[in-house]
Scaffold this motif. Structure first.
Motif, PDB file in Angstrom:
ATOM      1  N   PHE A  56       0.934  -1.427  -0.022  1.00 34.49           N
ATOM      2  CA  PHE A  56      -0.246  -0.012   0.195  1.00 34.49           C
ATOM      3  C   PHE A  56       1.077   1.011  -0.729  1.00 34.49           C
ATOM      4  O   PHE A  56       1.542   1.953   1.039  1.00 34.49           O
ATOM      5  N   VAL A  57       0.334   1.814  -0.799  1.00 30.85           N
ATOM      6  CA  VAL A  57       1.311   3.486  -1.224  1.00 30.85           C
ATOM      7  C   VAL A  57       0.924   3.820  -0.324  1.00 30.85           C
ATOM      8  O   VAL A  57      -0.498   4.349  -0.874  1.00 30.85           O
ATOM      9  N   ASN A  58       1.211   4.796   1.299  1.00 34.63           N
ATOM     10  CA  ASN A  58       0.906   5.566   2.109  1.00 34.63           C
ATOM     11  C   ASN A  58       0.477   6.780   1.244  1.00 34.63           C
ATOM     12  O   ASN A  58       1.680   7.291   2.042  1.00 34.63           O
ATOM     13  N   PRO A  59      -0.439   7.984   1.570  1.00 40.32           N
ATOM     14  CA  PRO A  59      -0.470   9.095   0.694  1.00 40.32           C
ATOM     15  C   PRO A  59      -0.235   9.736   2.130  1.00 40.32           C
ATOM     16  O   PRO A  59       0.467  10.316   1.547  1.00 40.32           O
ATOM     17  N   THR A  60      -0.627   9.451   3.680  1.00 39.59           N
ATOM     18  CA  THR A  60      -0.251  10.266   4.545  1.00 39.59           C
ATOM     19  C   THR A  60       1.256  10.526   5.085  1.00 39.59           C
ATOM     20  O   THR A  60       1.734  11.002   5.466  1.00 39.59           O
ATOM     21  N   GLN A  61       1.699   9.317   4.586  1.00 39.99           N
ATOM     22  CA  GLN A  61       3.637  10.220   4.167  1.00 39.99           C
ATOM     23  C   GLN A  61       4.065  10.651   3.877  1.00 39.99           C
ATOM     24  O   GLN A  61       5.178  10.472   4.134  1.00 39.99           O
ATOM     25  N   PHE A  62       3.568  11.107   3.090  1.00 45.24           N
ATOM     26  CA  PHE A  62       4.049  11.832   1.816  1.00 45.24           C
ATOM     27  C   PHE A  62       3.952  13.396   1.344  1.00 45.24           C
ATOM     28  O   PHE A  62       2.000  13.502   1.858  1.00 45.24           O
ATOM     29  N   GLY A  63       5.068  14.421   1.749  1.00 49.05           N
ATOM     30  CA  GLY A  63       4.476  15.675   1.722  1.00 49.05           C
ATOM     31  C   GLY A  63       4.467  16.023   0.419  1.00 49.05           C
ATOM     32  O   GLY A  63       4.462  15.370  -0.643  1.00 49.05           O
ATOM     33  N   GLU A  64       3.971  17.454   0.833  1.00 50.72           N
ATOM     34  CA  GLU A  64       3.284  17.818  -0.713  1.00 50.72           C
ATOM     35  C   GLU A  64       5.111  18.368  -1.883  1.00 50.72           C
ATOM     36  O   GLU A  64       5.882  18.377  -1.253  1.00 50.72           O
ATOM     37  N   GLY A  65       4.926  17.783  -2.837  1.00 50.58           N
ATOM     38  CA  GLY A  65       6.071  17.578  -3.548  1.00 50.58           C
ATOM     39  C   GLY A  65       6.595  16.009  -3.830  1.00 50.58           C
ATOM     40  O   GLY A  65       7.742  16.826  -4.271  1.00 50.58           O
ATOM     41  N   GLU A  66       5.930  15.235  -3.052  1.00 55.48           N
ATOM     42  CA  GLU A  66       7.066  14.153  -2.498  1.00 55.48           C
ATOM     43  C   GLU A  66       6.645  13.350  -3.739  1.00 55.48           C
ATOM     44  O   GLU A  66       5.690  14.317  -4.711  1.00 55.48           O
ATOM     45  N   ASP A 108       0.514  10.694  16.401  1.00 57.69           N
ATOM     46  CA  ASP A 108       1.659  11.906  16.187  1.00 57.69           C
ATOM     47  C   ASP A 108       2.506  11.353  17.625  1.00 57.69           C
ATOM     48  O   ASP A 108       2.506  12.100  18.274  1.00 57.69           O
ATOM     49  N   MET A 109       3.691  11.065  17.220  1.00 55.25           N
ATOM     50  CA  MET A 109       5.053  11.013  17.893  1.00 55.25           C
ATOM     51  C   MET A 109       5.736  12.213  17.774  1.00 55.25           C
ATOM     52  O   MET A 109       5.595  12.991  17.415  1.00 55.25           O
ATOM     53  N   LYS A 110       5.170  12.840  19.135  1.00 53.52           N
ATOM     54  CA  LYS A 110       6.277  14.000  19.265  1.00 53.52           C
ATOM     55  C   LYS A 110       7.723  13.986  19.948  1.00 53.52           C
ATOM     56  O   LYS A 110       8.011  12.801  20.160  1.00 53.52           O
ATOM     57  N   GLY A 111       9.099  14.726  19.585  1.00 55.43           N
ATOM     58  CA  GLY A 111      10.198  14.824  20.338  1.00 55.43           C
ATOM     59  C   GLY A 111      11.082  14.498  19.479  1.00 55.43           C
ATOM     60  O   GLY A 111      10.995  14.327  17.961  1.00 55.43           O
ATOM     61  N   GLU A 112      12.445  14.140  19.667  1.00 58.88           N
ATOM     62  CA  GLU A 112      13.365  14.555  18.578  1.00 58.88           C
ATOM     63  C   GLU A 112      13.197  13.140  17.517  1.00 58.88           C
ATOM     64  O   GLU A 112      13.778  12.890  15.935  1.00 58.88           O
ATOM     65  N   MET A 113      12.586  12.391  17.818  1.00 62.57           N
ATOM     66  CA  MET A 113      12.772  11.132  17.332  1.00 62.57           C
ATOM     67  C   MET A 113      12.387  10.975  16.117  1.00 62.57           C
ATOM     68  O   MET A 113      12.082  10.104  15.097  1.00 62.57           O
ATOM     69  N   THR A 114      10.516  11.753  16.033  1.00 60.33           N
ATOM     70  CA  THR A 114      10.247  11.499  14.246  1.00 60.33           C
ATOM     71  C   THR A 114      10.883  13.717  14.192  1.00 60.33           C
ATOM     72  O   THR A 114      10.367  13.623  12.773  1.00 60.33           O
ATOM     73  N   THR A 115      11.424  14.316  14.350  1.00 58.93           N
ATOM     74  CA  THR A 115      11.798  15.363  14.145  1.00 58.93           C
ATOM     75  C   THR A 115      13.407  15.915  13.781  1.00 58.93           C
ATOM     76  O   THR A 115      13.708  16.544  13.073  1.00 58.93           O
ATOM     77  N   GLY A 116      13.879  14.791  14.111  1.00 59.15           N
ATOM     78  CA  GLY A 116      15.615  15.156  13.565  1.00 59.15           C
ATOM     79  C   GLY A 116      15.178  13.816  12.733  1.00 59.15           C
ATOM     80  O   GLY A 116      14.458  13.390  11.601  1.00 59.15           O
ATOM     81  N   LEU A 117      16.834  13.893  11.952  1.00 58.55           N
ATOM     82  CA  LEU A 117      16.540  12.868  10.526  1.00 58.55           C
ATOM     83  C   LEU A 117      16.008  13.757   9.689  1.00 58.55           C
ATOM     84  O   LEU A 117      15.527  14.732   8.720  1.00 58.55           O
ATOM     85  N   GLY A 119      13.455  13.796   9.808  1.00 60.71           N
ATOM     86  CA  GLY A 119      11.831  14.327  10.304  1.00 60.71           C
ATOM     87  C   GLY A 119      12.175  16.292   9.790  1.00 60.71           C
ATOM     88  O   GLY A 119      10.939  16.824   9.561  1.00 60.71           O
ATOM     89  N   LYS A 120      13.577  16.358   9.480  1.00 57.02           N
ATOM     90  CA  LYS A 120      13.841  18.126   9.351  1.00 57.02           C
ATOM     91  C   LYS A 120      13.251  18.197   7.883  1.00 57.02           C
ATOM     92  O   LYS A 120      12.395  19.496   7.801  1.00 57.02           O
ATOM     93  N   THR A 121      13.266  17.257   6.884  1.00 52.47           N
ATOM     94  CA  THR A 121      13.194  17.687   5.676  1.00 52.47           C
ATOM     95  C   THR A 121      11.502  17.207   5.166  1.00 52.47           C
ATOM     96  O   THR A 121      10.643  17.402   4.577  1.00 52.47           O
ATOM     97  N   ARG A 122      10.899  16.076   6.148  1.00 55.72           N
ATOM     98  CA  ARG A 122       9.548  15.216   5.771  1.00 55.72           C
ATOM     99  C   ARG A 122       8.409  15.747   6.811  1.00 55.72           C
ATOM    100  O   ARG A 122       8.533  14.562   8.058  1.00 55.72           O
ATOM    101  N   PRO A 123       8.676  16.554   7.373  1.00 57.96           N
ATOM    102  CA  PRO A 123       8.045  16.919   8.868  1.00 57.96           C
ATOM    103  C   PRO A 123       6.830  15.621   8.995  1.00 57.96           C
ATOM    104  O   PRO A 123       6.552  15.899  10.597  1.00 57.96           O
ATOM    105  N   ILE A 124       6.066  15.962   8.113  1.00 54.55           N
ATOM    106  CA  ILE A 124       4.158  15.036   8.305  1.00 54.55           C
ATOM    107  C   ILE A 124       5.216  14.009   8.073  1.00 54.55           C
ATOM    108  O   ILE A 124       4.506  12.815   8.537  1.00 54.55           O
ATOM    109  N   HIS A 125       5.795  13.086   7.854  1.00 56.42           N
ATOM    110  CA  HIS A 125       6.702  11.115   6.887  1.00 56.42           C
ATOM    111  C   HIS A 125       6.013  11.166   8.728  1.00 56.42           C
ATOM    112  O   HIS A 125       5.526   9.677   8.296  1.00 56.42           O
TER     113      HIS A 125
END
Ligand code: AMP
Length: 282
Positions: A56-66, A108-117, A119-125
């Protein structure tokens, strides 16, 4: 092997397996399967009585322009591979089956685990990943679920989520499968032109460089990531998104190999327009 498109069909199959006392493994994928996926499915087949592969190509993990629309798909080839390695069921839903009209709950997991690496360029991934994987866990209710070390941050995030949300599921991490020349296998490799395919080797070369430095006793991780960045920057078609050393368990930045039990050195690099990832753990 069956291919089903509805949640009800998956539940009916799993219910019957459970009635027979069988164990169930799940391998979540976005399809266009290759040897990397195959290794996960083989491991799942060897450790469980029945195996479900979600495709399943999951649309909610793709950001705009991806690359959601461009993402490669081939369910017939995927079915052949799954059947060859002994999977029992492919779950291949439409987007409307996975996300019913009006769906508005996300994990929606909070913190560096999802905002680092990544997560910086893919904030909703990772919100999309945690949401779809939670849904798959609730639909399939597997005993074990299999994820690749290639997506090391995803693996750490899923392990954390399973702990936080009390899923009674064992998460099994599987090693990175590479092409003969070192490039980590990825469905996205199909985007690469011939010249880009050659240039993409800088990722695995940087991994090897980092590993060699560590093996020869270097403990300063900034020196290691700097050397890796130097190697990648020398390739004109490559543009670094990040090369970073973090604690493999919680994705917190670290600067010395002595700062944590397992160091993850991870990178994302654009080769032309294609964003590729690679990593090693030490
Ligand atoms: P994807 O279809 O890209 O979402 O990947 C599905 C699963 O396969 C994820 O757990 C990935 O980490 C894993 N995977 C993808 N490529 C590889 C690889 N080269 N080696 C090992 N696992 C992989």
């Amino acid at each position: 092997m069956k291919i089903v498109k509805t949640i009800a069909e998956v539940r009916a199959e799993v219910k019957e397996w459970r009635r027979q006392g069988l164990s169930v493994g799940l391998v979540p994928t976005m399809g266009f399967l290759h040897e990397g996926h195959k290794s996960l499915i083989e491991r799942a087949v060897s450790e469980n009585d029945r195996v479900v592969v979600s495709d399943f190509v999951n649309p909610t993990q793709f950001g705009e322009g991806e690359d959601l629309e461009a993402y490669p798909r081939d369910i017939h080839r995927d079915a052949e591979l799954c059947s060859e390695v002994g999977a029992n069921l492919i779950f291949h839903p439409e987007v409307s089956e996975m996300y019913a009209e009006g769906a508005c709950t996300m994990v929606d997991m909070k913190g560096e685990m999802t905002t680092g690496l990544c997560g910086k360029t893919r904030p909703i991934h990772f919100r999309g990943v945690c949401t779809v994987v939670s849904k798959l866990f609730n639909i399939v209710t597997p005993d074990r679920a299999y994820f690749g070390q290639k997506d090391a941050q995803q693996l750490a995030v899923i392990k954390r989520m399973v702990k936080d949300l009390n899923f009674d599921i064992e998460i099994v991490g599987c090693p990175i499968v590479r092409e003969a020349d070192g490039l980590a296998k990825s469905s996205r490799n199909t985007y690469l032109s011939e010249a880009e395919r050659k240039a993409a080797l800088v990722l695995s070369q940087a991994v090897r460089k980092g590993q060699e430095m560590m093996e020869s006793g270097e403990t300063n991780l900034d020196r290691i990531t700097d050397a890796m960045k130097g190697l990648i920057s020398a390739e004109p078609l490559a543009r670094i998104d990040y090369v970073e050393a973090v604690n493999a368990e919680n994705i917190q930045p670290v600067h010395s190999t002595e700062d944590c039990e397992q160091v993850l050195v991870a990178m994302a690099v654009y080769i032309g327009k294609t964003r590729l990832i690679d990593n090693f753990i030490s």
